[in-house]
Design a protein around this motif. Structure first.
Motif, PDB file in Angstrom:
ATOM      1  N   ILE A 190       0.832  -1.195   0.000  1.00 49.39           N
ATOM      2  CA  ILE A 190       0.000   0.000   0.000  1.00 49.39           C
ATOM      3  C   ILE A 190       0.876   1.259   0.000  1.00 49.39           C
ATOM      4  N   SER A 191       0.238   2.397  -0.150  1.00 50.51           N
ATOM      5  CA  SER A 191       0.926   3.685  -0.114  1.00 50.51           C
ATOM      6  C   SER A 191       0.925   4.237   1.309  1.00 50.51           C
ATOM      7  N   LEU A 192       1.791   5.200   1.551  1.00 49.45           N
ATOM      8  CA  LEU A 192       1.814   5.860   2.862  1.00 49.45           C
ATOM      9  C   LEU A 192       0.472   6.531   3.136  1.00 49.45           C
TER      10      LEU A 192
ATOM     11  N   ALA B 234      -2.365   5.445   2.415  1.00 50.26           N
ATOM     12  CA  ALA B 234      -3.348   4.429   2.814  1.00 50.26           C
ATOM     13  C   ALA B 234      -3.055   3.850   4.196  1.00 50.26           C
ATOM     14  N   ALA B 235      -1.934   4.231   4.796  1.00 50.27           N
ATOM     15  CA  ALA B 235      -1.526   3.641   6.073  1.00 50.27           C
ATOM     16  C   ALA B 235      -2.481   3.926   7.229  1.00 50.27           C
ATOM     17  N   PRO B 236      -3.052   5.141   7.351  1.00 52.75           N
ATOM     18  CA  PRO B 236      -3.960   5.366   8.480  1.00 52.75           C
ATOM     19  C   PRO B 236      -5.120   4.376   8.528  1.00 52.75           C
ATOM     20  N   GLU B 237      -5.750   4.133   7.401  1.00 57.07           N
ATOM     21  CA  GLU B 237      -6.876   3.193   7.377  1.00 57.07           C
ATOM     22  C   GLU B 237      -6.408   1.781   7.703  1.00 57.07           C
ATOM     23  N   ALA B 238      -5.261   1.390   7.133  1.00 58.58           N
ATOM     24  CA  ALA B 238      -4.735   0.056   7.409  1.00 58.58           C
ATOM     25  C   ALA B 238      -4.425  -0.115   8.889  1.00 58.58           C
ATOM     26  N   LEU B 239      -3.863   0.910   9.500  1.00 61.20           N
ATOM     27  CA  LEU B 239      -3.526   0.844  10.923  1.00 61.20           C
ATOM     28  C   LEU B 239      -4.773   0.708  11.779  1.00 61.20           C
ATOM     29  N   MET B 240      -5.762   1.522  11.521  1.00 59.96           N
ATOM     30  CA  MET B 240      -6.972   1.504  12.352  1.00 59.96           C
ATOM     31  C   MET B 240      -7.749   0.201  12.231  1.00 59.96           C
TER      32      MET B 240
ATOM     33  N   ARG C  38       5.062   2.594  -1.082  1.00 60.56           N
ATOM     34  CA  ARG C  38       5.010   3.805  -1.888  1.00 60.56           C
ATOM     35  C   ARG C  38       4.901   5.019  -0.967  1.00 60.56           C
ATOM     36  N   PHE C  39       5.836   5.932  -1.098  1.00 60.56           N
ATOM     37  CA  PHE C  39       5.937   7.067  -0.195  1.00 60.56           C
ATOM     38  C   PHE C  39       5.716   8.393  -0.913  1.00 60.56           C
TER      39      PHE C  39
END
Length: 345
Positions: free
Chosen positions: A319-321, A323-329, A344-345
């Motif tokens: 995933i991209s950076l 998209a990280a918040p949703e993945a984390l939650m 991807r950053f």
């Protein structure tokens, strides 16, 4: 630099621009090429980790390229490709002197005690002690999983469990840690049983070497394991970190078996009840396993190089950076198969 940051626990993280880190005299700054999204990061975001000071950038499973080097660093240079254990030893305490950096008394943890790798750059503490060179040809996404899930499982199975050929090994929870443990225990010659609630994860456990799998919602797990093994597992790992999986792991053991607690027990699960009559009456060993020292990576990487272990098979979604918040939650929903990695950053 771009980074994912949260200002309050359990509040949605945001993609923001923050100041680039500078290397400490004994440290380095890495350009992050890949970083995993781990349930430990979720625990931190939930507020279960007392080391986190807000605002905070999570992320502790990482691989990258050295961007800047502190003046006291002697073993590394700009451009080196590296990974790092999620526990960075201080190099000065008795545990570090004994080679046990994974329980360093003054440890630093990217993503917990300091800002982590959900960012374009991250600072690393005591570089000469803690960095690990990446083998030629290893993809950054694969390397990112080594610092936490895969290395933690390697230590749990090999160093703590001392698993040997012919033993029965039960793995409770087939997420990133559990699937890594399945692969590693099978490579050691053990007969592995994978336990999970997700049929897709159980299928992958079979592909990675499990001799048998058990759906945790459709069976009495300890009884099923005792039946399959004709007496109980020699070694059993709770790779999830939940009172149910911990209890099942202990109860499925044969006399003098080893329970290894790998999954974190935090928040409401920090003080679980344990089946003490079983532990005392059958002389069960209870062992914790918390990361792995940088100097032990060579043994693991040798098994990767000769084809006995293939951590690349455990990489799931990329995933991209952003998209990280949703993945984390969503980490507590356990919907992903394999390790989710930011590439991807």
């Amino acid at each position: 630099m771009k980074a994912v940051l949260f200002e309050k626990f359990q509040e949605a993280p945001k993609l923001v621009t923050v100041q680039d880190p500078r290397p400490e005299d004994h440290g380095v700054v890495l350009k992050v090429m890949a970083t995993g999204v781990c349930r430990s990061d979720w625990h931190g975001w939930m507020g279960h980790d007392s080391d986190i000071e807000l605002p905070h950038v999570p992320g502790h499973e990482l691989a990258g390229v050295i961007e800047a080097v502190g003046k006291d660093v002697s073993q590394w240079k700009v451009g080196d490709k590296v990974t790092v254990p999620f526990i960075c030893g201080c190099g000065s305490c008795p545990e570090c002197h004994a080679g046990h950096q994974q329980v360093c008394l003054h440890q630093e943890q990217p993503g917990f005690t300091q800002w982590g790798s959900f960012a374009e750059y991250v600072g690393i503490h005591q570089a000469d002690l803690n960095l690990v060179a990446l083998p030629d040809g290893m993809e950054f996404a694969t390397a990112a999983s080594l610092g936490c899930r895969f290395a933690t499982s390697f230590r749990a199975v090999v160093d703590q469990g001392k698993v040997s050929a012919g033993q029965w090994v039960a793995v409770h929870g087939c997420g990133g840690v559990g699937l890594s443990a399945v692969m590693i225990a099978a490579a050691a010659g053990a007969n592995v049983i994978g336990v999970d609630l997700d049929p897709a994860k159980l299928d992958l456990a079979r592909e990675l070497g499990a001799a048998a799998v058990i759906h945790g919602g459709e069976a009495d797990v300890p009884e099923a394991i005792r039946d399959t093994t004709r007496g109980g597992a020699h070694v059993s790992l709770d790779a999830l970190g939940h009172p149910v999986t911990m209890t099942n792991s202990i109860l499925c053991l044969r006399p003098r078996g080893k329970h290894i607690q790998v999954g974190l027990m935090l928040g409401d699960h920090a003080a679980p009840a344990v089946p003490m009559p079983k532990i005392v009456g059958q002389e069960i060993e209870l062992l914790g396993s918390h990361g792995m020292q940088a100097h032990r990576y060579g043994a693991m990487l040798d098994m990767v190089a000769c084809g006995k272990l293939d951590p690349a098979r455990l990489v799931g979604d990329r995933i991209s950076l952003a998209a990280a918040p949703e993945a984390l939650m969503n980490m507590d929903k356990f919907t992903s198969v394999g390790a989710t990695v930011i590439t991807r950053f």
